[in-house]
Scaffold this motif. Structure first.
Motif, PDB file in Angstrom:
ATOM      1  N   VAL A  17       0.842  -1.202   0.000  1.00  0.00           N
ATOM      2  CA  VAL A  17       0.000   0.000   0.000  1.00  0.00           C
ATOM      3  C   VAL A  17       0.874   1.248   0.000  1.00  0.00           C
ATOM      4  O   VAL A  17       0.649   2.175  -0.788  1.00  0.00           O
ATOM      5  CB  VAL A  17      -0.965  -0.002   1.212  1.00  0.00           C
ATOM      6  CG1 VAL A  17      -1.713   1.319   1.315  1.00  0.00           C
ATOM      7  CG2 VAL A  17      -1.936  -1.173   1.127  1.00  0.00           C
ATOM      8  N   THR A  18       1.886   1.285   0.856  1.00  0.00           N
ATOM      9  CA  THR A  18       2.721   2.483   0.942  1.00  0.00           C
ATOM     10  C   THR A  18       3.643   2.634  -0.267  1.00  0.00           C
ATOM     11  O   THR A  18       4.059   3.751  -0.580  1.00  0.00           O
ATOM     12  CB  THR A  18       3.546   2.507   2.245  1.00  0.00           C
ATOM     13  OG1 THR A  18       4.347   1.319   2.327  1.00  0.00           O
ATOM     14  CG2 THR A  18       2.632   2.614   3.464  1.00  0.00           C
ATOM     15  N   ARG A  44      -6.238  -1.169  11.641  1.00  0.00           N
ATOM     16  CA  ARG A  44      -5.540  -1.046  10.353  1.00  0.00           C
ATOM     17  C   ARG A  44      -5.107   0.405  10.115  1.00  0.00           C
ATOM     18  O   ARG A  44      -4.045   0.655   9.553  1.00  0.00           O
ATOM     19  CB  ARG A  44      -6.473  -1.525   9.229  1.00  0.00           C
ATOM     20  CG  ARG A  44      -5.934  -1.404   7.824  1.00  0.00           C
ATOM     21  CD  ARG A  44      -4.993  -2.505   7.462  1.00  0.00           C
ATOM     22  NE  ARG A  44      -4.717  -2.496   6.020  1.00  0.00           N
ATOM     23  CZ  ARG A  44      -3.941  -3.350   5.413  1.00  0.00           C
ATOM     24  NH1 ARG A  44      -3.353  -4.318   6.086  1.00  0.00           N
ATOM     25  NH2 ARG A  44      -3.741  -3.275   4.120  1.00  0.00           N
ATOM     26  N   GLU A  45      -5.930   1.363  10.535  1.00  0.00           N
ATOM     27  CA  GLU A  45      -5.569   2.775  10.365  1.00  0.00           C
ATOM     28  C   GLU A  45      -4.301   3.117  11.149  1.00  0.00           C
ATOM     29  O   GLU A  45      -3.398   3.779  10.635  1.00  0.00           O
ATOM     30  CB  GLU A  45      -6.716   3.688  10.796  1.00  0.00           C
ATOM     31  CG  GLU A  45      -6.405   5.157  10.578  1.00  0.00           C
ATOM     32  CD  GLU A  45      -7.514   6.080  11.021  1.00  0.00           C
ATOM     33  OE1 GLU A  45      -7.558   7.219  10.519  1.00  0.00           O
ATOM     34  OE2 GLU A  45      -8.337   5.685  11.880  1.00  0.00           O
ATOM     35  N   ARG A  49      -0.792   4.307   9.425  1.00  0.00           N
ATOM     36  CA  ARG A  49      -0.113   5.560   9.770  1.00  0.00           C
ATOM     37  C   ARG A  49       1.330   5.286  10.194  1.00  0.00           C
ATOM     38  O   ARG A  49       2.238   6.038   9.853  1.00  0.00           O
ATOM     39  CB  ARG A  49      -0.902   6.306  10.847  1.00  0.00           C
ATOM     40  CG  ARG A  49      -2.263   6.802  10.306  1.00  0.00           C
ATOM     41  CD  ARG A  49      -3.143   7.392  11.386  1.00  0.00           C
ATOM     42  NE  ARG A  49      -2.634   8.677  11.840  1.00  0.00           N
ATOM     43  CZ  ARG A  49      -2.915   9.831  11.260  1.00  0.00           C
ATOM     44  NH1 ARG A  49      -3.706   9.879  10.193  1.00  0.00           N
ATOM     45  NH2 ARG A  49      -2.436  10.953  11.731  1.00  0.00           N
ATOM     46  N   ALA A  50       1.559   4.181  10.889  1.00  0.00           N
ATOM     47  CA  ALA A  50       2.930   3.804  11.266  1.00  0.00           C
ATOM     48  C   ALA A  50       3.730   3.433  10.012  1.00  0.00           C
ATOM     49  O   ALA A  50       4.902   3.808   9.876  1.00  0.00           O
ATOM     50  CB  ALA A  50       2.903   2.645  12.254  1.00  0.00           C
ATOM     51  N   ALA A  51       3.100   2.724   9.075  1.00  0.00           N
ATOM     52  CA  ALA A  51       3.776   2.348   7.829  1.00  0.00           C
ATOM     53  C   ALA A  51       4.103   3.582   6.990  1.00  0.00           C
ATOM     54  O   ALA A  51       5.170   3.648   6.369  1.00  0.00           O
ATOM     55  CB  ALA A  51       2.901   1.380   7.029  1.00  0.00           C
ATOM     56  N   LEU A  52       3.212   4.564   6.975  1.00  0.00           N
ATOM     57  CA  LEU A  52       3.494   5.818   6.265  1.00  0.00           C
ATOM     58  C   LEU A  52       4.709   6.508   6.872  1.00  0.00           C
ATOM     59  O   LEU A  52       5.586   7.006   6.156  1.00  0.00           O
ATOM     60  CB  LEU A  52       2.276   6.745   6.311  1.00  0.00           C
ATOM     61  CG  LEU A  52       1.070   6.335   5.481  1.00  0.00           C
ATOM     62  CD1 LEU A  52      -0.153   7.165   5.861  1.00  0.00           C
ATOM     63  CD2 LEU A  52       1.371   6.461   3.999  1.00  0.00           C
ATOM     64  N   ARG A  53       4.759   6.530   8.203  1.00  0.00           N
ATOM     65  CA  ARG A  53       5.895   7.159   8.902  1.00  0.00           C
ATOM     66  C   ARG A  53       7.197   6.437   8.572  1.00  0.00           C
ATOM     67  O   ARG A  53       8.215   7.063   8.282  1.00  0.00           O
ATOM     68  CB  ARG A  53       5.641   7.174  10.415  1.00  0.00           C
ATOM     69  CG  ARG A  53       6.695   7.904  11.215  1.00  0.00           C
ATOM     70  CD  ARG A  53       6.364   7.986  12.707  1.00  0.00           C
ATOM     71  NE  ARG A  53       5.636   6.867  13.258  1.00  0.00           N
ATOM     72  CZ  ARG A  53       6.163   5.692  13.599  1.00  0.00           C
ATOM     73  NH1 ARG A  53       7.447   5.471  13.415  1.00  0.00           N
ATOM     74  NH2 ARG A  53       5.423   4.737  14.108  1.00  0.00           N
TER      75      ARG A  53
END
Length: 127
Positions: A17-18, A44-45, A49-53
């Motif tokens: 996704v990222t 999942r949200e 958000r952790a994966a985006l970071r």
């Protein structure tokens, strides 16, 4: 407001996704403005958000990102205050939720009815 919507069902790993961020970054960001991630659950949200970071580190992606968990539910649906802004400095949880109309505007403003320009008139057949 112009945006892309990533409707996540939880079937793809967050790393996949990222990775799509690069694809979205390839679009002229002044044209679409916002990337919305709608995910199936609050858990999942937080993970997204952790994966985006992790993926972006401290860098700005060049466009606005907002996330929402569909299991929160709201009578106004996605137009309601369900969107949490994500920034490189934001945490993994959402402090404040915004309505879709309250999200920061990016891209050109489109005037739907230009002042001083005569609009086409509706006519009836045979009139």
């Amino acid at each position: 407001m112009r945006f892309f919507l990533e409707h996540d069902t939880g079937t793809e790993p967050l790393s996949k996704v990222t990775r799509k961020l690069g694809d979205y970054g390839g679009f002229p960001t002044d044209r679409f403005g916002i990337l919305l991630f709608s995910v199936h659950s609050a858990k999942r949200e937080i993970a997204l958000r952790a994966a985006l970071r992790r993926t972006l580190g401290g860098s700005d992606p060049g466009f606005v990102i907002a996330t929402a968990a569909r299991d929160h539910g709201h009578p106004d649906g996605p137009a309601g205050p369900v969107w949490g802004l994500w920034t490189p400095r934001s945490g993994d949880t959402v402090v404040r939720r915004y309505r879709l109309a309250e999200l920061p505007a990016r891209g050109p403003h489109v005037e739907h009815r230009a002042p001083g320009v005569e609009q086409p008139r509706r006519t009836r057949w045979g009139a």
